[in-house]
Design an enzyme around this catalytic site. Structure first.
Site, PDB file in Angstrom:
ATOM      1  N   GLU A 166       0.679  -1.237  -0.042  1.00 64.72           N
ATOM      2  CA  GLU A 166      -0.039  -0.025  -0.006  1.00 64.72           C
ATOM      3  C   GLU A 166       0.927   1.263  -0.030  1.00 64.72           C
ATOM      4  O   GLU A 166       0.669   2.107   0.824  1.00 64.72           O
ATOM      5  CB  GLU A 166      -0.879   0.099   1.291  1.00 64.72           C
ATOM      6  CG  GLU A 166      -1.885  -1.084   1.186  1.00 64.72           C
ATOM      7  CD  GLU A 166      -2.962  -1.089   2.237  1.00 64.72           C
ATOM      8  OE1 GLU A 166      -4.079  -1.676   2.015  1.00 64.72           O
ATOM      9  OE2 GLU A 166      -3.081  -0.161   3.074  1.00 64.72           O
TER      10      GLU A 166
ATOM     11  N   GLU B 224      -5.844  -8.091   0.331  1.00 63.32           N
ATOM     12  CA  GLU B 224      -6.463  -7.779   1.507  1.00 63.32           C
ATOM     13  C   GLU B 224      -7.927  -7.635   1.394  1.00 63.32           C
ATOM     14  O   GLU B 224      -8.024  -6.986   0.444  1.00 63.32           O
ATOM     15  CB  GLU B 224      -5.903  -6.701   2.218  1.00 63.32           C
ATOM     16  CG  GLU B 224      -4.642  -7.125   2.951  1.00 63.32           C
ATOM     17  CD  GLU B 224      -4.188  -5.758   3.868  1.00 63.32           C
ATOM     18  OE1 GLU B 224      -4.857  -4.900   4.150  1.00 63.32           O
ATOM     19  OE2 GLU B 224      -2.807  -5.640   4.004  1.00 63.32           O
TER      20      GLU B 224
END
Length: 468
Positions: free
Chosen positions: A160, A375
């Site tokens: 991320e 995720e």
């Protein structure tokens, strides 16, 4: 009609070193910026987290028992290099060898991330990835890990990149807690993407046998009124900040004309300029076709409305529904339509957004090769009763997202696996221990694990590949 997933699909569970391991100063681990930042700014710390440092055999045994055949793990950079570079901490190296050995023993394939929000403090206080020296330190750390851990078959460089820049320099909920500095956001994105590209090129040049990619958080952005050109523009600009800038760097090796026009507009409105160098683009270009896979983290979508005013962002950290606010000068503001459900933390539940994002990657970046959903999950204030959690809401959330994955695969996207966030309960960076995501409930006082209803459901889906 009941939907299915391919026979070779990975049903994984995700973790992260700092959120799961605990043992923040054990066996020579160096400090990270979060250690002091949590003490100074929040009502919790990363001790004990889920004590994965000691409990990993228990968690991996549960993974095997419940059909979880992949696990996302991150290496804590400061366990290997306590100050980010220089002397190696052998006890840290030994820990990860033992951890990966246990993964393979339990037939749970480790997907290993080099950096998951936890730059060593010595480098973080020196500017983190805004300091180009730290690009070199990261590449050297990556080179060490690639050579040291041949038992790892799947690497990701970063987790991320978008939310790191966002958390550190826009929302200000990550250390160093700077708000509303869009130039720093984009510079952080860019420098981290250069770091990624150089690590990928090194991995391929060395001829290692495994695969390497990157994990991007890709929240889909929609205009509140698709017929209103100003709302459409707000969604485009918000998408550039969080998705397009990073995806262009990953798969084009440069920033498209539309992307750079948006960036220039945003910086004209908010101030600041970028340092983008020729050698950066040479690195991005050299790596753009070398990524073996893309990891997509997806939790929510956002709807954007045109907005003429100053930037103001309020982060909902305690699950007080409706307390968040997000508006950026020259970009727009987030306004959720009434018809979409939200969590207590104001995260919008919209599985269609995952489908749309996958198809966007497939169509706009055809060199993506394959996708793992690295995720996805539902944060809940779980109620622990009868030694379990009856988390039907979580089951429903995951089921809906698996169904759109099945649709995306049917429509030609190459999606190879799904990792629920999270395998067991872990601590949440800006929400603490109240916001739980795991298949396994963790009693943080005793560190006992208890399967939730969702664990039993997930086991059945993994066994049959039938989503029901």
């Amino acid at each position: 009609m009941t939907k299915t997933l391919p026979k070779d699909f990975i049903f994984g569970g995700a973790t992260a070193a700092y959120q799961a391991e605990g043992a923040t100063h054990t066996d020579g681990k160096g400090p990270v910026a979060w250690d002091k930042y949590l003490e100074d700014n929040y009502w919790y710390t990363a001790e004990p987290a889920s004590d994965f440092y000691h409990k990993y055999p228990v968690d991996l045994a549960l993974a095997e028992e419940y059909g979880v055949n992949g696990i996302r793990i991150s290496i804590a950079w400061s366990r290997i290099f306590p100050t980010g570079y220089g002397e190696v901490n052998l006890k840290g190296v030994e820990f990860y060898h033992k951890l990966f050995e246990e993964c393979h023993k339990r037939h749970v394939e480790p997907f290993v991330t080099l950096h998951h929000f936890d730059t060593p403090e010595a480098l973080h206080s020196n500017g983190d990835f805004l300091n180009r020296d730290n690009i070199e330190h990261f590449v050297n750390y990556a080179a060490f890990c690639f050579e040291e851990f041949p038992e790892v078959n799947y690497w990701t460089t970063f987790n991320e990149i978008g939310p790191i820049g966002d958390g550190q320099y826009l929302v200000g909920k990550f250390p160093p807690g700077i708000q509303y500095d869009l130039a720093k956001v984009f510079q952080s994105h860019h420098n981290m993407m250069v770091s990624h590209a150089r690590a990928v090129k090194l991995y391929k040049d060395k001829g290692y046998k495994g695969e390497i990619g990157v994990v991007h958080a890709l929240p889909t952005k929609y205009p509140l009124d698709p017929e209103n050109s100003a709302d459409v523009r707000a969604a485009e600009l918000e998408d550039i900040i969080h998705n397009k800038f990073i995806l262009d760097a990953t798969y084009l090796g440069y920033y498209s004309e539309m992307t750079m026009a948006g960036v220039k507009h945003i910086l004209k409105e908010n101030g600041g300029e970028l340092d983008l160098r020729e050698e950066d683009f040479q690195a991005l270009e050299a790596a753009k076709d070398l990524n073996d896979f893309l990891g997509i983290n997806y939790y929510m979508s956002d709807w954007m409305q045109a907005f003429d005013g100053e930037t103001e962002i309020i982060h909902n950290g305690k699950g007080e529904k409706g307390s968040s606010k997000y508006q950026i000068k020259g970009v727009g503001r987030r306004v959720a339509p009434d018809y979409v459900p939200k969590t207590d933390w104001d995260w919008i539940i919209y599985p269609q957004g995952l489908y749309d994002q996958i198809m966007r990657v497939k169509n706009d970046y055809p060199n993506y090769k394959k996708i793992y959903i690295t995720e996805n999950g539902l944060g809940y204030k779980d109620e622990f009763v009868d030694n379990t959690v009856y988390d039907d809401g979580r089951i429903d959330y995951v089921k809906q997202h698996l169904e759109v994955l099945s649709e995306a695969i049917s429509d030609g996207a190459n999606v190879k696996g799904y990792f629920i966030w999270s395998l067991m309960d872990v601590f949440s960076w800006s929400n603490g221990y109240e916001k739980r995501y795991g298949l396994f409930y963790v009693d943080f006082e005793t560190q006992e694990r208890y399967p939730k209803k969702s664990a039993h459901w997930y086991k059945q889906v993994a066994k049959t590949q039938i989503i029901e």
